[in-house]
Design an enzyme around this catalytic site. Structure first.
Site, PDB file in Angstrom:
ATOM      1  N   GLU A 249       3.457  -6.672   2.562  1.00 45.91           N
ATOM      2  CA  GLU A 249       4.527  -6.470   1.577  1.00 45.91           C
ATOM      3  C   GLU A 249       5.055  -5.053   1.705  1.00 45.91           C
ATOM      4  OE1 GLU A 249       2.523  -7.158  -2.075  1.00 45.91           O
ATOM      5  OE2 GLU A 249       2.870  -9.320  -2.077  1.00 45.91           O
ATOM      6  N   LYS A 251       5.874  -1.460   0.472  1.00 48.91           N
ATOM      7  CA  LYS A 251       5.339  -0.583  -0.577  1.00 48.91           C
ATOM      8  C   LYS A 251       6.495   0.243  -1.105  1.00 48.91           C
ATOM      9  CE  LYS A 251       1.739   2.731  -1.659  1.00 48.91           C
ATOM     10  NZ  LYS A 251       2.572   3.415  -2.657  1.00 48.91           N
ATOM     11  N   ARG A 271       0.337   1.310 -15.008  1.00 44.89           N
ATOM     12  CA  ARG A 271      -0.938   1.180 -14.315  1.00 44.89           C
ATOM     13  C   ARG A 271      -2.087   1.667 -15.189  1.00 44.89           C
ATOM     14  NH1 ARG A 271      -4.444   3.496 -10.645  1.00 44.89           N
ATOM     15  NH2 ARG A 271      -3.539   5.551 -10.399  1.00 44.89           N
ATOM     16  N   GLU A 301       6.263  -3.885  -8.963  1.00 47.64           N
ATOM     17  CA  GLU A 301       6.664  -2.489  -8.841  1.00 47.64           C
ATOM     18  C   GLU A 301       8.094  -2.388  -9.364  1.00 47.64           C
ATOM     19  OE1 GLU A 301       4.443  -0.316  -7.706  1.00 47.64           O
ATOM     20  OE2 GLU A 301       5.615   1.513  -7.455  1.00 47.64           O
ATOM     21  N   ARG A 418     -11.606  -1.402  -4.157  1.00 49.54           N
ATOM     22  CA  ARG A 418     -12.755  -1.844  -3.375  1.00 49.54           C
ATOM     23  C   ARG A 418     -12.351  -2.078  -1.930  1.00 49.54           C
ATOM     24  NH1 ARG A 418     -15.994  -4.594  -6.778  1.00 49.54           N
ATOM     25  NH2 ARG A 418     -15.890  -3.717  -8.852  1.00 49.54           N
TER      26      ARG A 418
END
Length: 556
Positions: A249, A251, A271, A301, A418
């Site tokens: 995708e 950014k 966020r 976004e 992670r």
DNA sequence: ACTGATTGCCCC
DNA sequence: ATTCGGT
DNA sequence: ACCGAATGGGCAATCAGT
């Protein structure tokens, strides 16, 4: 519970480097906390509020220094001097209490609930005189504190406990205190925290209802889930190598948004889980018009564009909207946004966190109006080959975006950061060579060292240095030590923890972007500047020219 | 009514 | 946001 | 691999001081 007991816990946490021991110390404190457990889980991190609550205490170092002076009768200048010497306002407070004047009375001891409620109450004051009331309240606590208590009250106020206790340690300690130290128990606590974002709820649930209670805490609308964060990959090839079934995708350089819809009502969160619904009525309207769901959580976004040209705008301009409380509609017209949607976490009556990305996206496509003007899937591609992926990356940069995100279509939504879930690839900019004109002694562990450099480029026309910002990371301890040795002989004057320097040292500086700036006299500043190495071979006049900075700014 | 300093689990 | 050091 | 600390630019809001 006496605050003194909590202070003893803080001191023990401070004294050990072992995370295992920290967990044990905290677990014992949680077991003993009784009804105070929710407050204690917050205080352990030096936080008072859950992440989505407004937690503006309206007071940090300078006002707190005044409160310390008021409470102890020690001159404000001396408090400031101790702060400068120690680099820690909490330590300065302890010193001030030790040296309190005879005129002030030490009237007793503090209890945990009083400290917690008093500090929370700071946020409620508004209007004229509110700063004085905040100072008075903090001074009131300090007047009743012994030196150690004062240290931690102040560290809580300024939000820097520096005990090596964060979310991970609280998580392990809650599990150890009320469940056990098995992986299963730790995961249950972690999961509950990821969906609630509130250790007060998690710890109280673990205490009273155990593992089953934690499992019953699920995703709820209007209660934000922790965001899944990307890690950095060095190249498109690296990112593809470590991703089983990749989806790429664009950014975008905008604001991460989590959009909740409950019974048709829309809310927008950042966020960090701040509610910014009021700031983005255009997003609310677009979601109502273009998302076919009464109950859902989508993630996106928010990207600003220039209404004249349609092109992307710098993040600085979009950011004007984020905290705005007046002229909302005018700002929305001036800086319109598109909402680049990229995930669906909840639909209808249930969480989709455990569903693989491919399924979440299929459901997302079902809900999205294909002809919507504002809501649009983030530009994406399932690459057939590395060449495909690299071409897509090239397209993203060509379109003026930051780079690409590489996701695994088989992976569940994993809140937090992670390995193995999500990678970002961004281009690296050519570094700049800049002269060091000022430095500050650092804080905490690094407080003996001169770091925090102020930098300048060379204006060839005027034959002088022009400031372009500071550096903020990238130095190893060895480099910091070396830097301190190089800079100390160049100190011209010292004010507080700041040293003005003869500009002789030149360093290489990496960064993400050049921004226009009104703060620095070059007219430019660097986004995410970091140390890239010493340039022993260069003199200040050899630093990069302002012209080059201008050129790079235009090019990007 | 204006300015400058301060603040923020701010946004990035 | 990024980066480093400790475990 | 994970966690925690320490640090950047720039924005709007808030409030003290004038």
């Amino acid at each position: 519970m006496e605050y003194r007991q909590l202070v003893a816990t803080y001191d023990r946490l401070d004294a050990t480097a072992s995370t295992i021991e920290k967990t044990e110390i905290l677990a014992t404190a949680f077991e003993d906390a009784g009804e105070l457990l929710p407050e204690l889980t917050q205080l352990a991190r030096g936080r008072l509020f859950a992440p989505w609550e407004p937690d503006d205490l309206g007071v940090s170092s300078s006002l707190t220094a005044r409160a310390i002076a008021n409470a102890t009768g020690v001159a404000h200048d001396r408090v400031e001097a101790w702060y400068r010497e120690t680099g820690d306002l909490g330590d300065a407070a302890a010193l001030a209490v030790e040296n309190r004047s005879q005129a002030t009375l030490f009237s007793g001891t503090l209890d945990v609930a009083t400290v917690y409620e008093t500090l929370r109450g700071l946020a409620d004051y508004e209007g004229a005189g509110s700063q004085d009331r905040r100072i008075d309240d903090i001074a009131g606590l300090l007047a009743d504190a012994d030196p150690d208590e004062a240290r931690y009250v102040v560290r809580t106020v300024v939000g820097a406990m520096r005990l090596g206790v964060g979310e991970g340690t609280i998580r392990d300690a809650v599990a150890a205190a009320f469940l056990d130290d098995s992986e299963e128990a730790v995961s249950a606590v972690e999961r509950a925290y990821e969906v609630t974002n509130d250790f007060r709820t998690v710890s109280e649930t673990a205490r009273t209802r155990g593992l089953d209670g934690l499992a019953s805490l699920g995703v709820e609308l209007f209660r934000p889930v922790k965001a899944m964060l990307a890690r950095k990959a060095e190249s498109v090839a690296d990112a593809l190598d470590s991703t089983e079934r990749p989806l790429l995708e664009y950014k975008y350089d905008g604001m991460r948004a989590k959009i909740h819809v409950r019974d048709g009502e829309v809310r927008v969160f950042t966020r960090r889980l701040e509610d910014v619904t009021a700031q983005f009525p255009d997003i609310v309207a677009a979601v109502e018009a273009e998302l076919d769901a009464e109950n859902a959580i989508v993630e996106a976004e928010v990207v600003g564009y220039d209404p004249e040209t349609g092109g992307p705008i710098p993040f600085q301009e979009l950011s004007k909207r984020i905290k705005r409380t007046s002229d909302i509609e005018e700002l929305a017209a001036e800086y319109p946004v598109t909402v680049r949607v990229f995930d669906l976490l909840y639909r209808g009556d249930g969480s989709l966190l455990d569903s693989p990305l491919v399924e979440r996206l299929a459901r997302l496509d079902d809900l999205l109006d294909a002809d919507g003007e504002t809501l649009e899937r983030a530009t994406h591609l399932q690459p057939e080959s590395l060449e495909d992926a690299e071409a897509f990356y090239g397209d993203a940069l060509e379109a003026g975006q930051e780079g690409i995100i590489v996701k695994n279509l088989d992976a569940a939504y994993q809140p937090g950061s992670r390995v193995g879930y999500m990678l970002k690839v961004k281009p690296t900019m050519e570094p700049l060579d800049l002269a060091v004109v000022q430095a500050k002694w650092s804080e905490g562990r690094k407080s003996e060292w001169l770091g925090r450099l102020r930098l300048a480029c060379w204006d060839a026309e005027r034959e002088e240095l022009r400031e372009i910002g500071r550096i903020f990371s990238g130095l190893t301890d060895d480099e910091l030590r070396e830097l301190t040795a190089k800079l100390e002989p160049l100190v011209r004057s010292v004010e507080g923890r700041t040293a003005k320097l003869r500009p002789e040292v030149v360093i290489e500086v990496e960064y993400e972007e050049i921004q226009s700036s009104t703060t620095y006299d070059s007219g430019y500043a660097l986004r995410f500047p970091r140390f890239g190495g010493f340039r022993e071979d260069l003199a200040p006049e050899d630093a990069d020219r302002l012209e080059r900075v201008e050129r790079l700014y235009e090019e990007q």
